[in-house]
Each structure stands twice: as C-alpha cells, then as structure tokens.
Design an enzyme around this catalytic site. Structure first.
Site, PDB file in Angstrom:
ATOM      1  N   GLY A 106      24.894  15.327  53.000  1.00 32.27           N
ATOM      2  CA  GLY A 106      25.448  16.670  53.184  1.00 32.27           C
ATOM      3  C   GLY A 106      24.907  17.405  54.388  1.00 32.27           C
ATOM      4  O   GLY A 106      23.933  16.986  55.016  1.00 32.27           O
ATOM      5  N   VAL A 125      21.358  16.352  55.575  1.00 35.50           N
ATOM      6  CA  VAL A 125      20.587  15.893  54.425  1.00 35.50           C
ATOM      7  C   VAL A 125      20.903  14.415  54.152  1.00 35.50           C
ATOM      8  O   VAL A 125      22.069  14.019  54.131  1.00 35.50           O
ATOM      9  CB  VAL A 125      20.898  16.750  53.171  1.00 35.50           C
ATOM     10  CG1 VAL A 125      20.009  16.336  52.005  1.00 35.50           C
ATOM     11  CG2 VAL A 125      20.721  18.239  53.469  1.00 35.50           C
ATOM     12  N   LYS A 132      15.856  16.541  54.473  1.00 35.43           N
ATOM     13  CA  LYS A 132      16.644  17.430  55.326  1.00 35.43           C
ATOM     14  C   LYS A 132      16.013  17.425  56.711  1.00 35.43           C
ATOM     15  O   LYS A 132      14.850  17.781  56.875  1.00 35.43           O
ATOM     16  CB  LYS A 132      16.665  18.831  54.747  1.00 35.43           C
ATOM     17  CG  LYS A 132      17.498  19.806  55.554  1.00 35.43           C
ATOM     18  CD  LYS A 132      17.797  21.015  54.705  1.00 35.43           C
ATOM     19  CE  LYS A 132      18.301  22.183  55.491  1.00 35.43           C
ATOM     20  NZ  LYS A 132      18.586  23.322  54.596  1.00 35.43           N
ATOM     21  N   LYS A 173      24.988  31.239  44.448  1.00 32.67           N
ATOM     22  CA  LYS A 173      26.440  31.054  44.457  1.00 32.67           C
ATOM     23  C   LYS A 173      26.679  29.588  44.151  1.00 32.67           C
ATOM     24  O   LYS A 173      25.756  28.774  44.240  1.00 32.67           O
ATOM     25  CB  LYS A 173      27.047  31.481  45.785  1.00 32.67           C
ATOM     26  CG  LYS A 173      26.359  30.943  47.005  1.00 32.67           C
ATOM     27  CD  LYS A 173      26.860  31.665  48.236  1.00 32.67           C
ATOM     28  CE  LYS A 173      25.981  31.384  49.425  1.00 32.67           C
ATOM     29  NZ  LYS A 173      26.238  32.270  50.524  1.00 32.67           N
ATOM     30  N   THR A 215      31.323  34.251  50.196  1.00 32.72           N
ATOM     31  CA  THR A 215      29.987  34.783  49.987  1.00 32.72           C
ATOM     32  C   THR A 215      29.991  36.130  49.283  1.00 32.72           C
ATOM     33  O   THR A 215      29.272  36.341  48.320  1.00 32.72           O
ATOM     34  CB  THR A 215      29.249  34.908  51.328  1.00 32.72           C
ATOM     35  OG1 THR A 215      29.346  33.666  51.992  1.00 32.72           O
ATOM     36  CG2 THR A 215      27.794  35.258  51.101  1.00 32.72           C
ATOM     37  N   GLY A 242      23.356  20.865  55.682  1.00 29.40           N
ATOM     38  CA  GLY A 242      22.733  22.135  55.365  1.00 29.40           C
ATOM     39  C   GLY A 242      22.981  23.090  56.505  1.00 29.40           C
ATOM     40  O   GLY A 242      23.641  22.735  57.476  1.00 29.40           O
ATOM     41  N   ASP A 281      20.334  34.438  46.684  1.00 31.91           N
ATOM     42  CA  ASP A 281      21.653  34.053  47.200  1.00 31.91           C
ATOM     43  C   ASP A 281      22.307  33.002  46.299  1.00 31.91           C
ATOM     44  O   ASP A 281      22.730  31.951  46.751  1.00 31.91           O
ATOM     45  CB  ASP A 281      21.515  33.521  48.636  1.00 31.91           C
ATOM     46  CG  ASP A 281      22.856  33.425  49.355  1.00 31.91           C
ATOM     47  OD1 ASP A 281      23.797  34.113  48.923  1.00 31.91           O
ATOM     48  OD2 ASP A 281      22.954  32.655  50.328  1.00 31.91           O
ATOM     49  N   ASP A 306      18.285  26.519  47.324  1.00 33.61           N
ATOM     50  CA  ASP A 306      18.621  27.719  48.096  1.00 33.61           C
ATOM     51  C   ASP A 306      18.511  27.530  49.595  1.00 33.61           C
ATOM     52  O   ASP A 306      18.438  26.421  50.087  1.00 33.61           O
ATOM     53  CB  ASP A 306      17.700  28.841  47.656  1.00 33.61           C
ATOM     54  CG  ASP A 306      18.509  30.083  47.318  1.00 33.61           C
ATOM     55  OD1 ASP A 306      17.923  31.038  46.842  1.00 33.61           O
ATOM     56  OD2 ASP A 306      19.733  30.091  47.549  1.00 33.61           O
ATOM     57  N   PHE A 344      20.889  24.322  58.707  1.00 29.29           N
ATOM     58  CA  PHE A 344      20.189  23.981  59.945  1.00 29.29           C
ATOM     59  C   PHE A 344      19.995  22.488  60.147  1.00 29.29           C
ATOM     60  O   PHE A 344      19.386  22.070  61.112  1.00 29.29           O
ATOM     61  CB  PHE A 344      18.840  24.702  60.006  1.00 29.29           C
ATOM     62  CG  PHE A 344      18.995  26.166  60.214  1.00 29.29           C
ATOM     63  CD1 PHE A 344      19.160  26.690  61.498  1.00 29.29           C
ATOM     64  CD2 PHE A 344      19.009  27.041  59.140  1.00 29.29           C
ATOM     65  CE1 PHE A 344      19.339  28.045  61.696  1.00 29.29           C
ATOM     66  CE2 PHE A 344      19.179  28.408  59.339  1.00 29.29           C
ATOM     67  CZ  PHE A 344      19.347  28.908  60.618  1.00 29.29           C
ATOM     68  N   GLY A 345      20.480  21.699  59.211  1.00 21.96           N
ATOM     69  CA  GLY A 345      20.270  20.271  59.393  1.00 21.96           C
ATOM     70  C   GLY A 345      21.048  19.416  58.423  1.00 21.96           C
ATOM     71  O   GLY A 345      21.673  19.910  57.499  1.00 21.96           O
ATOM     72  N   ASN A 374      25.109  26.746  46.035  1.00 27.43           N
ATOM     73  CA  ASN A 374      23.655  26.605  46.024  1.00 27.43           C
ATOM     74  C   ASN A 374      23.120  25.987  44.740  1.00 27.43           C
ATOM     75  O   ASN A 374      21.906  25.936  44.548  1.00 27.43           O
ATOM     76  CB  ASN A 374      22.985  27.970  46.211  1.00 27.43           C
ATOM     77  CG  ASN A 374      23.052  28.448  47.643  1.00 27.43           C
ATOM     78  OD1 ASN A 374      23.307  27.663  48.549  1.00 27.43           O
ATOM     79  ND2 ASN A 374      22.813  29.717  47.848  1.00 27.43           N
TER      80      ASN A 374
END
Ligand code: N15
Length: 270
Positions: free
Chosen positions: A19, A26, A41, A137, A170, A21, A135, A153, A23-24, A140
């Site tokens: 997947g 996974v 990650k 949702k 969101t 993320g 956060d 998260d 910033f990166g 997450n």
C-alpha cells in the site's frame, strides 16, 4: 521480533508491496532471524525535506512508539540511512476495514458493536496518554489475522480522488466544533465513533435495493448520544463501553470472526 538498538534493511526480507502511505510505500517483510512478519513503511528523505516534515515525523514516531494497546497498530522500531526513513510496523493480515465494510454492505450488530467497543477502548487509552484526535476514519482502521481492529494512524490516508466517495471523505467524520474551527478536545473522537457506528449499521445499504435495514433501538440510542452537537453532552468513552448495546453485542475478546475463517498468516513468496 527482538528488541535491539540498531536495525537495517539487511535484517529483513522484503515481500510484496501492500500500500501507499502519505509519505511512503508499505511492503510486507519478514525479519530474518525470528521469521516475524511485519509491514515496512519506506519514506525517502527528499520527500520529507520537501514537506519540512522531519521534526514532525520524529515527534509522531516517539508518540507512536509509546503506545502499546491491542487495538492500536504497533510501531516496533524505526531506522534511517542516507536516503530513507524506515518504519517497522505491525502487519494487519486482513487489511483495511472499509473494504470489508464495502464488501459486506453492512455489519451485523455483534460485529459493529465489537468494532465500536475496540475503538472506544483504544481511544480511552490514547486519551489517558494525552493523545487526542487520532483522525479516525475507515481508511485508518485495519484488521489483524483474528479480525481485531487496529487504529493505524498518521498519514495512512492518501487515497486517489477517483476512489474517494462521500462516505470516505475526510470532513464527513469531523465533529462540528472542528469544522467550525472552534476550540476542541477529546470529545471530537467520540463524535467520530457515532458516525462510524451509524455507517457500520445503516448507510451502506445497497442503493439499488433501498430497503431500510432493521437496527435495534439500543444501537440507535448509542448513535443519537454520540452525534450530539454540544460536545460536552456527548457520551464519554466509559459510558460507551457501559452502553447496553455494547454490553449486549460486543465480543469481549475483540475478535468477531467465526473460528473456521481463520487462515494461517501467509508467508512471503520469495
Ligand atoms: C510515526 C508515524 C508518523 C508513522 C507511524 N505510523 C504509520 O506509518 C501509519 N501507517 C501504517 N502507515 C502505513 C501503515 C500501514 C501498516 C499500512 C498498511 C498496513 C500496515 N500494516 N498492515 C498493513 C496492511 N495489511 C494489509 C493486508 C491486505 C491489504 C492491505 C494491507 N495493509
């Protein structure tokens, strides 16, 4: 996985990509010595500098490292080299909860109550540690092999616009006081619990066949006590856990899959 001072990429066998993320990327991975399966990650440093994220990331990592709860995804370790920061995260074998919800349409009350109770427990733990607004949702929330809910998260929210629909947007999960940019506290998380509870039971009814799902009056009672505009009047986490609907329906073990469904952790294909 063992506790150790220094980790590096050579300690892991890298498996399939699982997947994206914020910033990166996974990846599934296995720690060579123990055989322990984890999610790695990988965040490339130029990306961090571009977003001036370094001090923020470090702070988030320290917070996350401090959390140890069965319904909070574990951050086992992290390390970095010249080009990248690598987070060693718990692997949640059953993947993303929103996909399970989408496939199922809606959850039965036992399943929904188990997830809401797991979330309430995890949030109570975080609130006690002074960490609010995680956060929450659907994107997450992950499920482990036993079907236990894990809050995963921080930046695990990047999804393409094409895939996004109103339910997973969101703002839909934000409490009114946050939308209105007012001062807010831990009660924002309780609002979100009410939204999720509603969604688990009601909203995802098949559009083509809009038959109203039958939901117990206890479930409606809980939802109505969480989706209250005045944040000080919202049910607190302890009262959520004591609520008759949770008491009647939630599995104390936090696992609500039928035993025959349990498949062995898939070992990484080389
Ligand atoms: C300290 C902070 C800034 C970062 C720490 N937290 C994170 O990085 C949050 N995070 C968790 N980012 C990515 C993940 C993540 C962990 C994403 C996916 C998974 C994960 N563990 N297991 C998965 C996972 N398992 C799957 C099974 C099937 C399909 C998809 C799956 N993803």
């Amino acid at each position: 996985m063992a506790t150790r001072e220094e980790w590096s990429m050579s300690d892991f066998e890298i498996g399939k990509y699982i997947g994206e993320g914020k910033f990166g990327k996974v990846y599934l991975a296995r720690e060579k010595q123990s055989g322990y399966v984890v999610a790695l990650k990988v965040i490339f440093k130029p990306k961090l500098e571009k977003y001036r994220f370094h001090p923020h990331l470090r702070r988030e990592i320290e917070i996350q490292r401090d959390l140890d709860h069965p319904n909070v995804l574990r951050l086992f370790a992290w390390f970095h080299d010249e080009e990248k920061v690598v987070l060693v995260l718990e692997y949640a074998a059953r993947g993303e909860l929103y996909k399970v919800l989408r496939a199922a349409g809606r959850f039965d009350e036992r399943t929904a109550a188990t997830y809401v109770a797991s979330l309430a427990g995890a949030l109570a733990y975080c609130h006690k540690k002074g960490i609010i607004h995680r956060d929450i949702k659907p994107e997450n929330l992950l499920l482990d092999l036993e079907g236990r809910l894990k809050i995963a998260d921080f930046g695990w929210a990047a999804r393409s616009n094409a895939k996004r629909h109103t339910l997973c947007g969101t703002i839909d999960y934000l409490a009114p006081e946050m939308v209105e940019k007012k001062a807010h506290d831990h009660a924002v998380d309780n609002w979100t619990l009410g939204i999720l509870c509603y969604e688990y039971l009601i909203v995802t009814v098949d559009w083509a066949f809009p038959s109203t799902p039958r939901v117990s009056s206890e479930a409606k009672d809980l939802i109505s006590k969480l989706l209250v505009k005045d944040s000080s009047k919202r049910l607190c986490l302890e009262d959520i856990m004591k609520h008759p609907w949770i008491q009647k329906n939630a599995e104390p073990s936090g696992s609500c899959i039928k035993h025959k469904d349990v498949t062995r952790a898939k070992v990484i294909d080389k």
